[in-house]
Design an enzyme around this catalytic site. Structure first.
Site, PDB file in Angstrom:
ATOM      1  N   GLU A 126       0.924  -1.124  -0.050  1.00 18.04           N
ATOM      2  CA  GLU A 126      -0.038   0.147   0.142  1.00 18.04           C
ATOM      3  C   GLU A 126       0.807   1.374  -0.140  1.00 18.04           C
ATOM      4  OE1 GLU A 126      -3.114  -0.415   2.707  1.00 18.04           O
ATOM      5  OE2 GLU A 126      -3.909  -2.271   1.836  1.00 18.04           O
TER       6      GLU A 126
HETATM    7  C1  HEM Z   1      -9.273  -1.247   4.518  1.00 15.09           C
HETATM    8  C2  HEM Z   1      -8.701   3.323   5.600  1.00 15.09           C
HETATM    9  C3  HEM Z   1      -4.863   3.821   2.838  1.00 15.09           C
HETATM   10  C4  HEM Z   1      -6.604  -0.441   0.534  1.00 15.09           C
HETATM   11  C5  HEM Z   1      -9.479   0.025   4.902  1.00 15.09           C
HETATM   12  C6  HEM Z   1     -10.488   0.241   6.107  1.00 15.09           C
HETATM   13  C7  HEM Z   1     -10.199   1.628   6.426  1.00 15.09           C
HETATM   14  C8  HEM Z   1      -9.209   2.156   5.566  1.00 15.09           C
HETATM   15  C9  HEM Z   1     -11.165   2.327   7.395  1.00 15.09           C
HETATM   16  C10 HEM Z   1     -11.466  -0.671   6.712  1.00 15.09           C
HETATM   17  C11 HEM Z   1     -12.824  -0.372   6.066  1.00 15.09           C
HETATM   18  C12 HEM Z   1     -13.522  -1.707   6.565  1.00 15.09           C
HETATM   19  O1  HEM Z   1     -13.045  -2.774   7.200  1.00 15.09           O
HETATM   20  O2  HEM Z   1     -14.947  -1.685   6.424  1.00 15.09           O
HETATM   21  C13 HEM Z   1      -7.542   3.761   5.229  1.00 15.09           C
HETATM   22  C14 HEM Z   1      -6.794   5.023   5.611  1.00 15.09           C
HETATM   23  C15 HEM Z   1      -5.719   5.086   4.735  1.00 15.09           C
HETATM   24  C16 HEM Z   1      -5.908   3.950   3.564  1.00 15.09           C
HETATM   25  C17 HEM Z   1      -6.914   6.054   6.704  1.00 15.09           C
HETATM   26  C18 HEM Z   1      -4.349   5.936   4.649  1.00 15.09           C
HETATM   27  C19 HEM Z   1      -3.785   6.177   5.883  1.00 15.09           C
HETATM   28  C20 HEM Z   1      -5.090   2.640   1.892  1.00 15.09           C
HETATM   29  C21 HEM Z   1      -4.188   2.572   0.592  1.00 15.09           C
HETATM   30  C22 HEM Z   1      -5.105   1.563   0.001  1.00 15.09           C
HETATM   31  C23 HEM Z   1      -5.981   0.762   0.662  1.00 15.09           C
HETATM   32  C24 HEM Z   1      -3.323   3.655   0.030  1.00 15.09           C
HETATM   33  C25 HEM Z   1      -4.458   0.836  -1.440  1.00 15.09           C
HETATM   34  C26 HEM Z   1      -3.070   0.942  -1.815  1.00 15.09           C
HETATM   35  C27 HEM Z   1      -7.309  -1.124   1.288  1.00 15.09           C
HETATM   36  C28 HEM Z   1      -7.726  -2.321   1.277  1.00 15.09           C
HETATM   37  C29 HEM Z   1      -8.317  -2.663   2.553  1.00 15.09           C
HETATM   38  C30 HEM Z   1      -8.839  -1.463   3.295  1.00 15.09           C
HETATM   39  C31 HEM Z   1      -7.345  -3.383   0.105  1.00 15.09           C
HETATM   40  C32 HEM Z   1      -8.994  -4.116   2.702  1.00 15.09           C
HETATM   41  C33 HEM Z   1      -7.921  -4.826   3.420  1.00 15.09           C
HETATM   42  C34 HEM Z   1      -8.233  -6.166   4.268  1.00 15.09           C
HETATM   43  O3  HEM Z   1      -9.260  -6.076   4.604  1.00 15.09           O
HETATM   44  O4  HEM Z   1      -7.309  -7.002   4.460  1.00 15.09           O
HETATM   45  N1  HEM Z   1      -8.671   1.183   4.686  1.00 15.09           N
HETATM   46  N2  HEM Z   1      -6.870   3.195   4.015  1.00 15.09           N
HETATM   47  N3  HEM Z   1      -6.048   1.712   1.873  1.00 15.09           N
HETATM   48  N4  HEM Z   1      -7.793  -0.370   2.631  1.00 15.09           N
HETATM   49 FE1  HEM Z   1      -7.570   1.502   3.251  1.00 15.09          FE
END
Ligand code: HEM
Ligand code: HEM
Length: 350
Positions: free
Chosen positions: A141
């Site tokens: 990420e």
């Molecule tokens: C999951 C916020 C950066 C891809 C999540 C979730 C949140 C979140 C709140 C969980 C949502 C849920 O479970 O319903 C953030 C914040 C970021 C960030 C605050 C910056 C600090 C990124 C970036 C990417 C990304 C840059 C892509 C390169 C994902 C993915 C998941 C996820 C793939 C699911 C991962 C899993 O369940 O294993 N993010 N995100 N996020 N986010 Fe982010």
């Protein structure tokens, strides 16, 4: 005590009579049943435990959310994968991050994430502040380190000022913990109230069409509600994906065993958090694998894999129409102006 799953489904199935096509809909009964299982999204944001939604803190969180310099390459921000203009998703099957690498899972929306029991498809982060520390460090990420994030923030006078205003009582306001706390405060404001379903729940009979109401009744009757309940229609508990019948390998890839990786308990193999369904009409593609692009197909997969039934097309259409009423008012976010770099700001790295 929570009833076991088949019992819960049986309970849900007997809870409400289905409305046949030509039958009049009893709004009062339908609303009463819906109020038993679901809750409207509050119209005002609620502060997460241990956090405060002061304007200074929320504004700082927004800056951090939009700032690509929080990533090692200087290219990826939270917004890259959770675009506030498209309901908090990236619209990709699985996300693309540092070095153009594909991650293993689809990006869920952060809209209304504050109401989920825990974060991620497998619930491995207990809250949004803990969650926010993950992507910054994840190799696929943002691939950064807490030290480099703190050095970057300390090097920009604009951030020194913004952290001091957001954490006025603290001697050393800039820290990786406070970075996460500020992002959590911003995310707590990203809620989508006043959906047509919420308007119906709150007493407006006219807010939903008959087809949508039949879909709501079917969502309860057929047993979807036994897993997708509460304020987010999901996000409140964990269930085996493929409870009755395993969906195909591309929908449920064998290598991702879900909560098993978190708890190392055999019972948790292929167990995932029930996906929250608020705004689901806007967040394709679906499932943690992101391979299903069509909401009707996602409902058909759920019907066979979770309930062991092949639903009639007409009922699938009613449920899909109902799911459309879960689209709420999208938060209007103004892209913040970000602090200018300082002479010692760490340079982006490949
Ligand atoms: C999951 C916020 C950066 C891809 C999540 C979730 C949140 C979140 C709140 C969980 C949502 C849920 O479970 O319903 C953030 C914040 C970021 C960030 C605050 C910056 C600090 C990124 C970036 C990417 C990304 C840059 C892509 C390169 C994902 C993915 C998941 C996820 C793939 C699911 C991962 C899993 O369940 O294993 N993010 N995100 N996020 N986010 Fe982010
Ligand atoms: C995911 C709808 C029944 C557990 C989903 C998704 C939809 C959906 C649309 C994908 C959401 C997204 O990717 O954003 C329905 C409907 C149901 C139903 C309409 C009734 C026909 C159930 C039942 C259970 C369940 C009975 C539990 C036994 C889950 C889980 C996920 C999910 C665990 C996440 C799957 C993943 O990891 O990709 N549901 N659902 N659902 N649902 Fe259901």
């Amino acid at each position: 005590m929570k009833p076991s799953l088949p019992a819960a489904i049986a309970l849900a199935v007997t809870a409400l009579p289905a409305f046949a096509q030509d039958e009049a809909i009893d709004n009062a009964t339908l609303r009463e049943d819906a109020q038993f299982y679901f809750e409207a999204i509050p119209t005002e944001p609620v502060a997460p435990e241990g956090n405060e939604l002061t304007p200074a803190r929320v504004d700082l969180g927004a800056m951090l959310f939009f700032d690509p310099r929080m990533s090692r390459s200087g290219l990826f921000s939270c917004q890259s994968c959770h675009n506030v203009g498209i309901a908090g998703v990236d619209g990709l099957e699985v996300s693309i991050g540092h070095g153009w690498q594909q991650g293993p899972r689809n990006a869920p929306t952060m809209l209304n994430a504050i109401f989920n029991i825990a974060q991620f498809w497998d619930g491995r982060a207990p809250d949004l502040a803990e969650q926010a520390k993950g992507p910054v460090q994840a190799g696929v990420e943002m691939n950064n380190t807490p030290e480099n994030v703190v050095a970057t923030l300390e090097s920009m006078p604009g951030y020194v000022e913004a952290f001091a205003a957001a954490f006025p009582a603290e001697e050393a306001p800039i820290s990786f913990d406070n970075f996460a706390v500020a992002i959590e405060a911003f995310e707590a404001t990203l809620i989508t109230p006043n959906s047509r379903f919420d308007q119906f729940l709150n007493g407006d009979d006219e807010a939903m069409t008959d087809q949508e109401k039949r879909g709501l009744a079917a969502f309860i009757n057929t047993g979807c509600v036994s897993c997708h309940a509460g304020i987010n229609f999901g996000g409140q508990d964990y269930f085996p994906f493929g409870l009755i019948e395993r969906p195909g390998g591309s929908v449920l890839p064998e290598g991702d065993r879900g909560r098993f990786e978190v708890t190392q308990t055999a019972d948790d193999e292929y167990v995932f958090r029930a996906a929250p369904l608020r705004n689901v009409a806007l967040t394709a593609p679906y499932f943690h694998s992101g391979v299903v692009w069509d909401l009707s197909e996602a409902v058909a997969v759920m019907s066979s894999s979770q309930l062991g039934t092949e639903m009639e097309e007409e009922q699938i259409e009613e449920i899909v129409a109902f799911l459309g009423t879960l689209t709420g008012e999208q938060p209007q976010v103004v892209h913040p102006i970000l602090p200018v770099r300082g002479s010692n700001t760490p340079k982006p790295q490949p």
